[in-house]
Design a protein around this motif. Structure first.
Motif, PDB file in Angstrom:
ATOM      1  N   LYS A   1      57.139  30.033 -37.532  1.00  0.00           N
ATOM      2  CA  LYS A   1      56.287  29.690 -36.396  1.00  0.00           C
ATOM      3  C   LYS A   1      56.076  30.893 -35.489  1.00  0.00           C
ATOM      4  N   ALA A   2      57.157  31.681 -35.330  1.00  0.00           N
ATOM      5  CA  ALA A   2      57.051  32.877 -34.482  1.00  0.00           C
ATOM      6  C   ALA A   2      56.087  33.895 -35.092  1.00  0.00           C
ATOM      7  N   GLU A   3      56.175  34.043 -36.440  1.00  0.00           N
ATOM      8  CA  GLU A   3      55.266  34.973 -37.109  1.00  0.00           C
ATOM      9  C   GLU A   3      53.819  34.514 -36.972  1.00  0.00           C
ATOM     10  N   ASN A   4      53.608  33.218 -37.189  1.00  0.00           N
ATOM     11  CA  ASN A   4      52.252  32.675 -37.031  1.00  0.00           C
ATOM     12  C   ASN A   4      51.763  32.818 -35.586  1.00  0.00           C
ATOM     13  N   SER A   5      52.716  32.594 -34.674  1.00  0.00           N
ATOM     14  CA  SER A   5      52.363  32.730 -33.266  1.00  0.00           C
ATOM     15  C   SER A   5      51.991  34.164 -32.924  1.00  0.00           C
ATOM     16  N   GLN A   6      52.722  35.104 -33.575  1.00  0.00           N
ATOM     17  CA  GLN A   6      52.424  36.528 -33.335  1.00  0.00           C
ATOM     18  C   GLN A   6      51.021  36.870 -33.827  1.00  0.00           C
ATOM     19  N   LYS A   7      50.688  36.350 -35.030  1.00  0.00           N
ATOM     20  CA  LYS A   7      49.342  36.588 -35.562  1.00  0.00           C
ATOM     21  C   LYS A   7      48.282  35.959 -34.668  1.00  0.00           C
ATOM     22  N   GLU A   8      48.565  34.737 -34.254  1.00  0.00           N
ATOM     23  CA  GLU A   8      47.617  34.050 -33.371  1.00  0.00           C
ATOM     24  C   GLU A   8      47.449  34.806 -32.055  1.00  0.00           C
ATOM     25  N   ASN A   9      48.576  35.345 -31.553  1.00  0.00           N
ATOM     26  CA  ASN A   9      48.509  36.121 -30.310  1.00  0.00           C
ATOM     27  C   ASN A   9      47.665  37.380 -30.486  1.00  0.00           C
ATOM     28  N   GLN A  10      47.801  38.009 -31.672  1.00  0.00           N
ATOM     29  CA  GLN A  10      47.021  39.208 -31.944  1.00  0.00           C
ATOM     30  C   GLN A  10      45.521  38.883 -31.959  1.00  0.00           C
ATOM     31  N   ILE A  11      45.196  37.777 -32.647  1.00  0.00           N
ATOM     32  CA  ILE A  11      43.790  37.356 -32.697  1.00  0.00           C
ATOM     33  C   ILE A  11      43.310  36.981 -31.300  1.00  0.00           C
ATOM     34  N   LEU A  12      44.209  36.300 -30.562  1.00  0.00           N
ATOM     35  CA  LEU A  12      43.848  35.895 -29.204  1.00  0.00           C
ATOM     36  C   LEU A  12      43.584  37.105 -28.316  1.00  0.00           C
ATOM     37  N   LYS A  13      44.405  38.147 -28.505  1.00  0.00           N
ATOM     38  CA  LYS A  13      44.214  39.374 -27.725  1.00  0.00           C
ATOM     39  C   LYS A  13      42.849  39.995 -28.020  1.00  0.00           C
ATOM     40  N   GLN A  14      42.477  39.991 -29.317  1.00  0.00           N
ATOM     41  CA  GLN A  14      41.175  40.544 -29.684  1.00  0.00           C
ATOM     42  C   GLN A  14      40.040  39.746 -29.029  1.00  0.00           C
ATOM     43  N   TYR A  15      40.193  38.427 -29.077  1.00  0.00           N
ATOM     44  CA  TYR A  15      39.177  37.582 -28.436  1.00  0.00           C
ATOM     45  C   TYR A  15      39.123  37.831 -26.928  1.00  0.00           C
ATOM     46  N   ILE A  16      40.317  38.018 -26.353  1.00  0.00           N
ATOM     47  CA  ILE A  16      40.368  38.263 -24.905  1.00  0.00           C
ATOM     48  C   ILE A  16      39.656  39.562 -24.549  1.00  0.00           C
ATOM     49  N   VAL A  17      39.917  40.630 -25.359  1.00  0.00           N
ATOM     50  CA  VAL A  17      39.273  41.931 -25.115  1.00  0.00           C
ATOM     51  C   VAL A  17      37.757  41.788 -25.220  1.00  0.00           C
ATOM     52  N   LEU A  18      37.307  41.105 -26.312  1.00  0.00           N
ATOM     53  CA  LEU A  18      35.861  40.891 -26.473  1.00  0.00           C
ATOM     54  C   LEU A  18      35.292  40.067 -25.318  1.00  0.00           C
ATOM     55  N   GLY A  19      36.062  39.055 -24.926  1.00  0.00           N
ATOM     56  CA  GLY A  19      35.619  38.212 -23.819  1.00  0.00           C
ATOM     57  C   GLY A  19      35.498  39.009 -22.523  1.00  0.00           C
ATOM     58  N   ILE A  20      36.488  39.874 -22.286  1.00  0.00           N
ATOM     59  CA  ILE A  20      36.457  40.697 -21.067  1.00  0.00           C
ATOM     60  C   ILE A  20      35.255  41.627 -21.079  1.00  0.00           C
ATOM     61  N   LEU A  21      35.006  42.244 -22.255  1.00  0.00           N
ATOM     62  CA  LEU A  21      33.844  43.136 -22.367  1.00  0.00           C
ATOM     63  C   LEU A  21      32.546  42.374 -22.108  1.00  0.00           C
ATOM     64  N   LEU A  22      32.475  41.169 -22.673  1.00  0.00           N
ATOM     65  CA  LEU A  22      31.278  40.354 -22.468  1.00  0.00           C
ATOM     66  C   LEU A  22      31.119  39.982 -20.983  1.00  0.00           C
ATOM     67  N   ILE A  23      32.239  39.620 -20.363  1.00  0.00           N
ATOM     68  CA  ILE A  23      32.203  39.270 -18.942  1.00  0.00           C
ATOM     69  C   ILE A  23      31.750  40.465 -18.100  1.00  0.00           C
ATOM     70  N   ILE A  24      32.276  41.663 -18.464  1.00  0.00           N
ATOM     71  CA  ILE A  24      31.898  42.875 -17.725  1.00  0.00           C
ATOM     72  C   ILE A  24      30.408  43.132 -17.847  1.00  0.00           C
ATOM     73  N   LEU A  25      29.881  42.983 -19.094  1.00  0.00           N
ATOM     74  CA  LEU A  25      28.441  43.210 -19.307  1.00  0.00           C
ATOM     75  C   LEU A  25      27.609  42.207 -18.507  1.00  0.00           C
ATOM     76  N   VAL A  26      28.016  40.942 -18.573  1.00  0.00           N
ATOM     77  CA  VAL A  26      27.296  39.909 -17.821  1.00  0.00           C
ATOM     78  C   VAL A  26      27.372  40.197 -16.325  1.00  0.00           C
TER      79      VAL A  26
END
Length: 557
Positions: A323-348
């Motif tokens: 579960k921790a490993e899956n959570s780590q992967k999910e966190n990594q994907i979540l971080k990528q989404y967060i970065v993209l989201g932040i960039l999108l928010i900045i552009l908007v």
């Protein structure tokens, strides 16, 4: 005796009945239901396995009530198999997930279970501590009586007979009219037996038999088991035949109850009381075989339970790792989404920020144009209109007016109107400002209109800035112009005062008041002018008393 931890089961079953309403917990999973079924059918190994599975599931789901309930069952099974330390460990783990007062019913069961484990380990002092914990969370009267009874028995085991008798005597006295005859007979039986232990000469026969009678009437099998044990001990030194009779009855009841511990206790009594050596030896052989088989079974169960718990812990650890490993992967994907989201928010944000800035600049330009218009409108009103009216007033009031002087004044107005867009002041403050101001005010007087002036001395204006003087000049000019146009007054009084750093000017006339000649733009301008020099202006008007205006400002800003 098994009778004592049956009380813990009673507490736990009470929690089951009430727990669904007390706590919004999830429905029972299949492993928990299977465990209950195996437990009721006395298949303790299977019950332990499924309760353990259920506890792991509820722990991962953070269902604290079901998790604690599963551990409570595991602890009771451990007690039945003689694993008192294991039982205490399980109960201690369950306590961490329960809170007072929300989970008091579950805590009652667990505290009582720990006390039983300590009692079976002959640690009666610690057992009393846990019984008292259980007493503190108990709500029902019968639960409190049962716990106090157990505290008394633990005291008796430590030979604190006086304290034990005191507790039991108080309980029995308070239960004279009690409806729960089973509980009442238990207290009576334990009280009589404890008094007998305290004093071997005490005649407990009547009370012990009375408790036995009640238990027979209620078909209280576990109660009969205890009564036979106590009666056997009571008669052991005064009537061995009766003592043996009750020991045999205890053995029969214990056999029907399938309670090996009570069977062993009954066999011990029979062996000591049986006069027939052959029969006594037979009982001894039965006792030895039963003890050996019981010990073997319990050792096997303890090892089996330890293995079940080890495997469950290992599976839980593997699950948590995965579960921790899956959570780590999910966190990594979540971080990528967060970065993209932040960039999108900045552009908007940049896009809308640019649009807002564009609109703001446009509004600022429009406001600047409007302010410029207001500024010039104010200049026209103050510098041209008021001066024209001032000259008109002089022409009207001065019988002989010098033509050249009049032309000079008109030329001055012309230059002001021509240069209206410049910021240069048209009013040059003279050295003797008080005279300049009085001259302007007096120019509005005539044979009809009297304008007395009080306090306008040159000392009044010491330290006052040129800007403040100009603003005051225009404010008073505006007031006088409005008076001449609208008030129909024939008397105007202007009073100047200075106190420390504050100059106050009071204007009053006996005209029609502000109700008839509203301030309009001119009087509104006086407010903006006085505000520009950090002053205040107040208008007081009635139809009977005319108009009063008080303005004040600091002499030095």
């Amino acid at each position: 005796m098994k009778y004592f931890y049956l009380i813990t089961l009673f507490f736990l079953f009470s929690c089951k009945k009430n727990g669904e309403n007390l706590h919004p917990i999830s429905d029972k999973i299949p492993s928990f239901s299977k465990a209950e079924m195996f437990y009721e059918n006395k298949k303790m190994d299977s019950a332990f396995k499924y309760f353990n599975e259920a506890s792991t599931y509820y722990l991962l789901k953070k269902d604290s009530i079901r998790y604690a309930s599963s551990l409570a069952y595991l602890s009771i099974i451990s007690i039945e198999q003689g694993d008192y330390y294991g039982s205490e460990e399980l109960n201690t783990a369950a306590i961490k997930y329960l809170k007072q007062p929300r989970d008091n019913e579950y805590l009652l069961s667990i505290y009582n279970s720990i006390a039983i484990s300590r009692k079976n380990l002959k640690d009666y002092k610690t057992a009393i501590i846990w019984y008292n914990k259980a007493l503190n969370v108990a709500k029902k009267t019968d639960d409190k009586i049962t716990i106090k009874n157990n505290i008394a028995i633990a005291n008796a085991k430590m030979k604190n007979f006086t304290e034990a008798v005191k507790i039991l005597d108080s309980l029995y006295f308070n239960m004279q009219n009690a409806q729960n005859t089973r509980l009442k007979s238990k207290i009576l039986d334990n009280l009589a037996y404890t008094k007998f232990l305290q004093d071997s000469q005490y005649d407990a026969e009547k009370e012990l038999n009375k408790a036995l009678t009640i238990r027979n009437e209620n078909n209280d099998i576990w109660g009969l088991n205890a009564s036979y044990a106590h009666l056997s001990d009571f008669y052991s030194n005064i009537n061995k035949q009766k003592s043996l009779l009750y020991a045999n009855k205890m053995y029969e009841v214990a056999t029907s109850l399938k309670s090996p511990d009570d069977k062993l206790e009954a066999l011990q009594k029979v062996i000591l009381l049986e006069n027939d050596h052959i029969q006594s030896r037979n009982y001894f052989n039965i006792y030895q075989k039963l003890q050996d088989s019981l010990q073997t079974a319990r050792n096997k169960a303890k090892n089996q339970f330890a293995l079940i718990r080890y495997e469950a812990e290992k599976n839980k650890a593997d699950f948590l790792k995965s579960k921790a490993e899956n959570s780590q992967k999910e966190n990594q994907i979540l971080k990528q989404y967060i970065v993209l989201g932040i960039l999108l928010i900045i552009l908007v944000w940049l896009y809308f920020g640019f649009k807002r800035r564009k609109k703001r600049l446009q509004r600022e330009k429009e406001l600047e144009v409007k302010n410029t218009e207001i500024k010039y409108s104010k200049k026209v009103h103050d510098k041209v209109a008021n001066k024209v009216y001032h000259v008109m007033s002089e022409v009207e009031n001065i019988p002989v007016l010098d033509k050249d002087e009049l032309l000079d004044k008109l030329e001055n107005i012309y230059h002001i109107s021509r240069d209206i867009s410049y910021d240069d002041k048209d009013l040059a403050v003279e050295k003797d400002f008080s005279k300049q101001l009085s001259k302007m005010l007096k120019s509005y007087s005539s044979e009809i209109i009297k304008v007395p002036i009080i306090g306008n001395e040159e000392e009044l204006w010491n330290g006052v800035s040129e800007t403040a003087k100009i603003e005051v000049f225009y404010i008073l000019q505006e007031l006088m112009t409005n008076m001449k146009k609208h008030s129909k007054a024939d008397r105007v009084l202007i009073d100047f005062e200075r106190e420390n750093n504050l100059i106050t000017i009071s204007y009053s006339d006996n005209g029609v008041g502000i109700q008839k000649h509203s301030p309009k733009n001119g009087l509104k301008n006086t407010e903006s002018r006085i505000n520009s020099i950090n002053g205040t202006i107040n208008f007081e008007s009635t139809t009977e008393k005319g108009l009063k205006i008080n303005l004040s400002f600091p002499a030095k800003n």
